[in-house]
Motif scaffolding. Sequence first.
Motif, PDB file in Angstrom:
ATOM      1  N   ALA A   1       9.047  12.128  -0.152  1.00  0.00           N
ATOM      2  CA  ALA A   1       9.353  12.533   1.222  1.00  0.00           C
ATOM      3  C   ALA A   1       8.086  13.001   1.929  1.00  0.00           C
ATOM      4  O   ALA A   1       7.894  12.739   3.129  1.00  0.00           O
ATOM      5  CB  ALA A   1      10.403  13.639   1.217  1.00  0.00           C
ATOM      6  N   ALA A   2       7.213  13.674   1.192  1.00  0.00           N
ATOM      7  CA  ALA A   2       5.955  14.149   1.778  1.00  0.00           C
ATOM      8  C   ALA A   2       5.047  12.986   2.149  1.00  0.00           C
ATOM      9  O   ALA A   2       4.387  12.999   3.196  1.00  0.00           O
ATOM     10  CB  ALA A   2       5.249  15.081   0.787  1.00  0.00           C
ATOM     11  N   VAL A   3       5.000  11.956   1.298  1.00  0.00           N
ATOM     12  CA  VAL A   3       4.187  10.774   1.599  1.00  0.00           C
ATOM     13  C   VAL A   3       4.644  10.140   2.906  1.00  0.00           C
ATOM     14  O   VAL A   3       3.832   9.836   3.792  1.00  0.00           O
ATOM     15  CB  VAL A   3       4.271   9.743   0.449  1.00  0.00           C
ATOM     16  N   LEU A   4       5.946   9.936   3.040  1.00  0.00           N
ATOM     17  CA  LEU A   4       6.467   9.299   4.252  1.00  0.00           C
ATOM     18  C   LEU A   4       6.190  10.160   5.479  1.00  0.00           C
ATOM     19  O   LEU A   4       5.820   9.635   6.546  1.00  0.00           O
ATOM     20  CB  LEU A   4       7.969   9.059   4.103  1.00  0.00           C
ATOM     21  N   ALA A   5       6.332  11.466   5.346  1.00  0.00           N
ATOM     22  CA  ALA A   5       6.066  12.365   6.476  1.00  0.00           C
ATOM     23  C   ALA A   5       4.609  12.292   6.915  1.00  0.00           C
ATOM     24  O   ALA A   5       4.303  12.246   8.113  1.00  0.00           O
ATOM     25  CB  ALA A   5       6.437  13.799   6.090  1.00  0.00           C
ATOM     26  N   ILE A   6       3.696  12.260   5.941  1.00  0.00           N
ATOM     27  CA  ILE A   6       2.262  12.188   6.262  1.00  0.00           C
ATOM     28  C   ILE A   6       1.931  10.866   6.939  1.00  0.00           C
ATOM     29  O   ILE A   6       1.196  10.823   7.937  1.00  0.00           O
ATOM     30  CB  ILE A   6       1.417  12.370   4.983  1.00  0.00           C
ATOM     31  N   VAL A   7       2.454   9.780   6.400  1.00  0.00           N
ATOM     32  CA  VAL A   7       2.174   8.460   6.969  1.00  0.00           C
ATOM     33  C   VAL A   7       2.664   8.387   8.407  1.00  0.00           C
ATOM     34  O   VAL A   7       1.952   7.903   9.301  1.00  0.00           O
ATOM     35  CB  VAL A   7       2.829   7.350   6.116  1.00  0.00           C
TER      36      VAL A   7
ATOM     37  N   ARG B   1       0.833  -1.205   0.000  1.00  0.00           N
ATOM     38  CA  ARG B   1       0.000   0.000   0.000  1.00  0.00           C
ATOM     39  C   ARG B   1       0.872   1.261   0.000  1.00  0.00           C
ATOM     40  O   ARG B   1       0.575   2.240  -0.695  1.00  0.00           O
ATOM     41  CB  ARG B   1      -0.917   0.013   1.236  1.00  0.00           C
ATOM     42  N   MET B   2       1.941   1.215   0.770  1.00  0.00           N
ATOM     43  CA  MET B   2       2.840   2.370   0.818  1.00  0.00           C
ATOM     44  C   MET B   2       3.590   2.535  -0.501  1.00  0.00           C
ATOM     45  O   MET B   2       3.795   3.655  -0.973  1.00  0.00           O
ATOM     46  CB  MET B   2       3.815   2.220   1.983  1.00  0.00           C
ATOM     47  N   SER B   3       3.980   1.431  -1.088  1.00  0.00           N
ATOM     48  CA  SER B   3       4.655   1.491  -2.387  1.00  0.00           C
ATOM     49  C   SER B   3       3.756   2.154  -3.424  1.00  0.00           C
ATOM     50  O   SER B   3       4.208   2.978  -4.229  1.00  0.00           O
ATOM     51  CB  SER B   3       5.037   0.077  -2.840  1.00  0.00           C
ATOM     52  N   ALA B   4       2.472   1.811  -3.400  1.00  0.00           N
ATOM     53  CA  ALA B   4       1.517   2.418  -4.337  1.00  0.00           C
ATOM     54  C   ALA B   4       1.421   3.931  -4.097  1.00  0.00           C
ATOM     55  O   ALA B   4       1.358   4.721  -5.043  1.00  0.00           O
ATOM     56  CB  ALA B   4       0.144   1.771  -4.178  1.00  0.00           C
ATOM     57  N   ALA B   5       1.436   4.330  -2.821  1.00  0.00           N
ATOM     58  CA  ALA B   5       1.342   5.758  -2.505  1.00  0.00           C
ATOM     59  C   ALA B   5       2.559   6.517  -3.017  1.00  0.00           C
ATOM     60  O   ALA B   5       2.436   7.644  -3.517  1.00  0.00           O
ATOM     61  CB  ALA B   5       1.194   5.949  -0.995  1.00  0.00           C
TER      62      ALA B   5
END
Length: 216
Positions: free
Chosen positions: A116-122, A69-73
């Motif tokens: 980087a933004a995706v990881l920060a939000i997660v 799921r994270m890879s898709a994001a």
Amino acid sequence: VVNAFADTAAQKLGLSRAAALDAAAGFGNMFSQLGYGSDEAARMSTAVVQTAADLGSFNNLPTADVADRMSAAFRGEYDSLQALIPNINAARVEQEAMAATGKTNASELTAQEKAAAVLAIVQRDGAAAMGDFAKTSEGAANQGKIATAMMEDQQSKLGQQLLPAWTGLLGFLTGTAIPAFGEVVDWIGKNSDTIVGLGIVLAATAVTYGIITLAT
């Protein structure tokens, strides 16, 4: 860094060493292609896998499922991750990336900045889940993951120990046994008339001595 991370994956992530390496390598390759240096790509990839383990523990999902799921994001596909991080979407990722970079136009954002933004939000929205695998490692669900991972590690170790013998067997088959069998097959093909004649003689002899009785 990644090897050291994978060495403790069974206890800390519920993943076998091979599975942890595979997951981290996949993310690391993606981050490298986005322009991160090797050290940063390694740091981020292990952070993502750890985050996936914690989110999976918190939501009672397999680590590999959350990692997918994270890879898709990271590729800009947020639907599957929204089941765990409801407020993540393209617009929010762009806002997060612009706030972090100081850019004012979303079109100026790079894929690296969005990742980087995706990881920060997660990690921010999933803060309640961070560290959950370690905190609940004694629970039945995580104990099951750990036991499965440890078993896979032992199977892998056994396979590595048996590999020399297996390689030797394959070498014997391809270098000696199969070529020798091929020579037998070739000889039979060249001497088929002789073999048929010998068979007739043997059958007649067997009938004469009563070893074979012909039906009437």
